[in-house]
Write a protein that holds these residues in place. Sequence first.
Motif, short mmCIF file in Angstrom:
data_model
loop_
_atom_site.label_atom_id
_atom_site.label_comp_id
_atom_site.label_asym_id
_atom_site.label_seq_id
_atom_site.Cartn_x
_atom_site.Cartn_y
_atom_site.Cartn_z
N SER A 40 0.82 -1.22 0.00
CA SER A 40 0.00 0.00 0.00
C SER A 40 0.86 1.26 0.00
O SER A 40 0.38 2.33 -0.36
CB SER A 40 -0.94 0.00 1.20
N THR A 41 2.12 1.15 0.36
CA THR A 41 3.02 2.31 0.40
C THR A 41 3.76 2.52 -0.93
O THR A 41 4.62 3.38 -1.02
CB THR A 41 4.06 2.12 1.51
N PHE A 42 3.39 1.76 -1.95
CA PHE A 42 4.06 1.83 -3.25
C PHE A 42 3.89 3.22 -3.85
O PHE A 42 2.78 3.77 -3.85
CB PHE A 42 3.46 0.77 -4.18
N PRO A 43 4.96 3.83 -4.39
CA PRO A 43 4.84 5.18 -4.96
C PRO A 43 3.97 5.22 -6.21
O PRO A 43 3.92 4.26 -6.97
CB PRO A 43 6.29 5.55 -5.30
N ILE A 44 3.31 6.33 -6.42
CA ILE A 44 2.39 6.50 -7.55
C ILE A 44 3.10 7.14 -8.72
O ILE A 44 3.88 8.08 -8.56
CB ILE A 44 1.19 7.37 -7.13
N GLY A 45 2.82 6.64 -9.95
CA GLY A 45 3.27 7.27 -11.18
C GLY A 45 4.71 7.03 -11.58
O GLY A 45 5.13 7.46 -12.64
N VAL A 46 5.48 6.31 -10.78
CA VAL A 46 6.88 6.07 -11.09
C VAL A 46 7.09 4.57 -11.27
O VAL A 46 6.60 3.77 -10.47
CB VAL A 46 7.78 6.57 -9.94
N VAL A 47 7.82 4.16 -12.32
CA VAL A 47 8.13 2.74 -12.49
C VAL A 47 9.12 2.36 -11.40
O VAL A 47 10.22 2.90 -11.32
CB VAL A 47 8.71 2.45 -13.88
N THR A 48 8.69 1.46 -10.53
CA THR A 48 9.46 1.10 -9.35
C THR A 48 9.59 -0.42 -9.25
O THR A 48 8.61 -1.13 -9.49
CB THR A 48 8.75 1.63 -8.08
N PRO A 49 10.78 -0.91 -8.88
CA PRO A 49 10.91 -2.36 -8.72
C PRO A 49 10.23 -2.85 -7.45
O PRO A 49 10.21 -2.16 -6.43
CB PRO A 49 12.43 -2.58 -8.64
N LEU A 50 9.66 -4.05 -7.53
CA LEU A 50 9.09 -4.72 -6.37
C LEU A 50 10.14 -5.67 -5.80
O LEU A 50 11.18 -5.90 -6.42
CB LEU A 50 7.85 -5.52 -6.78
N SER A 51 9.87 -6.24 -4.66
CA SER A 51 10.80 -7.20 -4.06
C SER A 51 10.99 -8.38 -4.99
O SER A 51 10.02 -8.97 -5.46
CB SER A 51 10.26 -7.70 -2.72
N PRO A 52 12.26 -8.76 -5.24
CA PRO A 52 12.52 -9.90 -6.11
C PRO A 52 12.05 -11.21 -5.46
O PRO A 52 12.05 -11.33 -4.24
CB PRO A 52 14.04 -9.90 -6.28
N ILE A 53 11.68 -12.18 -6.29
CA ILE A 53 11.19 -13.46 -5.80
C ILE A 53 12.12 -14.56 -6.31
O ILE A 53 12.17 -14.85 -7.51
CB ILE A 53 9.76 -13.74 -6.32
N PRO A 54 12.90 -15.19 -5.40
CA PRO A 54 13.76 -16.30 -5.84
C PRO A 54 12.91 -17.55 -6.14
O PRO A 54 11.95 -17.84 -5.44
CB PRO A 54 14.68 -16.54 -4.64
N VAL A 55 13.29 -18.25 -7.22
CA VAL A 55 12.55 -19.44 -7.64
C VAL A 55 13.53 -20.60 -7.80
O VAL A 55 14.53 -20.47 -8.50
CB VAL A 55 11.83 -19.19 -8.99
N LYS A 56 13.24 -21.71 -7.18
CA LYS A 56 14.01 -22.95 -7.37
C LYS A 56 13.38 -23.67 -8.55
O LYS A 56 12.18 -23.96 -8.54
CB LYS A 56 13.97 -23.80 -6.11
#
Length: 175
Positions: A40-56
């Motif tokens: 919910s705290t994600f910034p508005i209007g700016v392309v922003t990276p999310l937390s990476p998800i490691p996958v096995k």
Amino acid sequence: MKKILLAVLVLLTFIGTSCDKVDDLLTFYINQEETITIESTFPIGVVTPLSPIPVKTNSSETFKNNKTRAELVKDVSLNKLTLTIADPADENFDFLRSIEIYLSNDKGEETRIAYLDEVPKGVKAIELKSTNAKLDKYIKGETYTVKTRAAIAKPITRDVAIKAAMRFKVTADPI
């Protein structure tokens, strides 16, 4: 002369059809599902990276189950990527302006695999456009990381969980 030309055309058609059938026999799909969270705290209007998800990947087992090995895999590409709102149940994608999905590995290599520049309004599921990138080095490895970059169109008051269903098309050599 016409008979020779006809014979050549029939032979070429047979060879082309046979190659397609062999490729079909050596093609299988790997389905992967991950959850992406937009806070919910994600910034508005700016392309922003999310937390990476490691996958096995568990790729060696998947290849074995499909009667092949990593060294025989000749082509891996993203066949389909669908995002679906998982939680909250009453949310839709109205808050999202654009999204991009990347795969990266422990060597620092990163490849954009899918995107959607304009997310439609009022929907709970979206299908991203594949870049048709060659993904062998990620799927053949033991792990990869899913990275997401998003632009939010309007504020969200609670975290949103999104199910990312990815399907990779894998084609292997017969020998």
